[in-house]
Scaffold this active site. Structure first.
Site, PDB file in Angstrom:
ATOM      1  CG  ASP A 135      -7.789   2.966   1.096  1.00 38.14           C
ATOM      2  OD1 ASP A 135      -8.876   3.506   1.348  1.00 38.14           O
ATOM      3  OD2 ASP A 135      -7.041   2.547   2.003  1.00 38.14           O
ATOM      4  CG  ASP A 139      -1.911   1.117   1.247  1.00 35.91           C
ATOM      5  OD1 ASP A 139      -1.885   1.957   0.317  1.00 35.91           O
ATOM      6  OD2 ASP A 139      -2.741   1.156   2.178  1.00 35.91           O
TER       7      ASP A 139
HETATM    8 MG    MG Z   1      -4.912   1.760   2.103  1.00 40.54          MG
END
Ligand code: MG
Length: 340
Positions: free
Chosen positions: A230, A174
């Site tokens: 996200d 991420d």
């Molecule tokens: Mg994330």
């Protein structure tokens, strides 16, 4: 319905450093609704990146009593009536409404949603940004079979190389919007050599054109690592905007304003052929258990919030390493620990 709230401070076990910044504490708010002798609980996480503060959440909650009405089953009506404002606060109210409603019926929420609690994907465990050697050591000691490694700290390829050498775990990364377009195109193929399940939020939130370009360039190089978004995606509408630009989306109750919004975002992603990861902010077992009721609808789960904090004031979702299981009691199934 009566609404009350309580600010809570969460102390993190270790400094949580990601591309957006570092924290040792988080300041969330508990929401409690009462009606007819029953109560429901919710949590609002004050995530600095999204401009949320504990004071802002409380300010919002202070002004909504008149909108709640007396029937917690009318969840859609109530949420529609609420004034715009703090997403986290609205998520907390949504959670508390679902908890209260399901407790009054006497069933766990997942049953009322028609979901099978035996179908929960395993959760990943997060490795925050740190020196590559330290990240590899933490990965090894964790013993977790699925790791989510935070990148964007500068020594990304080295970090993944050392972690790959230290563990056989499945790896997800991420970047938390920490890379530029060219940088992402340079790094992802090198990371992919270590066998990644997916890459989350490589580019800045809102850079949809960049994502389209990045995916095409990667595919042209034979790199087919799925790209998830996200920070780019808060609501179902944002999910729709990313059709064809991302392979999957990360759903969090704090972004979608609760369980209702998360369901809409999940179904929107499905309709567009996108994969779904269910995740959380730094939250107690209350907020994370609420999210976990939706886990049977998701491909990937990243619900390690309670594992990152000391003194979780709640008991709910159970962890056996990466295996998670939902409580069987009515509502969200979350109770406050007696000592706290
Ligand atoms: Mg994330």
């Amino acid at each position: 319905m009566k609404i009350t709230w309580e600010p809570i401070t969460l102390n993190l076990k270790t400094t949580f450093r990601i591309a957006h910044g570092a924290s040792d504490q988080r300041h969330n708010v508990l929401v409690r609704l009462e009606q007819g002798g029953a109560h429901g609980l919710g949590e609002a996480a004050a995530v600095p990146y999204y401009g949320e503060t504990q004071a802002g959440i409380i300010e919002y909650l202070r002004g909504i009593r008149e909108y709640l009405g007396e029937d917690p089953a009318l969840i859609e009506d109530i949420l529609e009536r609420l004034p715009p404002g703090s997403r986290a606060a609205r998520a907390g109210v949504d959670m508390a409404l679902h908890d209260l409603w399901a407790r009054q019926i006497g069933q766990p929420l997942y049953r009322l949603l028609g979901l099978n609690p035996a179908k929960l994907p395993q959760t990943s465990f997060t490795i925050p940004i740190q020196e590559p050697e330290a990240a590899a050591e933490r990965a090894r000691l964790s013993g977790y079979p699925i790791l989510k490694i935070k990148l964007g700290g500068g020594r990304d390829v080295e970090t993944i190389a050392l972690i790959r050498a230290a563990t056989t775990a499945r790896l997800r990364v991420d970047a938390n919007a920490g890379w530029g377009r060219e940088q992402a195109l340079e790094i992802i193929p090198r990371l992919a050599e270590y066998g990644l399940e997916l890459v989350e939020q490589p580019l800045a939130a809102g850079d949809i054109e960049g994502l389209r370009w990045l995916r095409l360039e990667l595919r042209a190089q034979g790199v087919d690592t799925p790209i998830f978004v996200d920070e780019s995606v808060l609501t179902a509408r944002d999910v729709a905007a990313h059709a064809g630009a991302a392979d999957g989306v990360v759903i969090k109750l704090m972004k979608s304003e609760g369980i209702r919004g998360a369901l809409r975002a999940i179904h929107t992603a499905r309709a567009l052929g996108m994969q779904v990861m269910l995740s959380c902010m730094v939250e107690t077992s209350l907020g994370v258990t609420a999210a976990a009721h939706l886990a049977p609808l998701c491909d990937y789960v990243d619900l390690d919030g309670p594992l990152l904090i000391r003194d979780d004031p709640f008991e709910g979702l159970r962890y056996q390493e990466a295996n998670i299981s939902l409580p069987e009691c009515p509502g969200l199934g979350v109770e406050r620990r007696a000592a706290l």
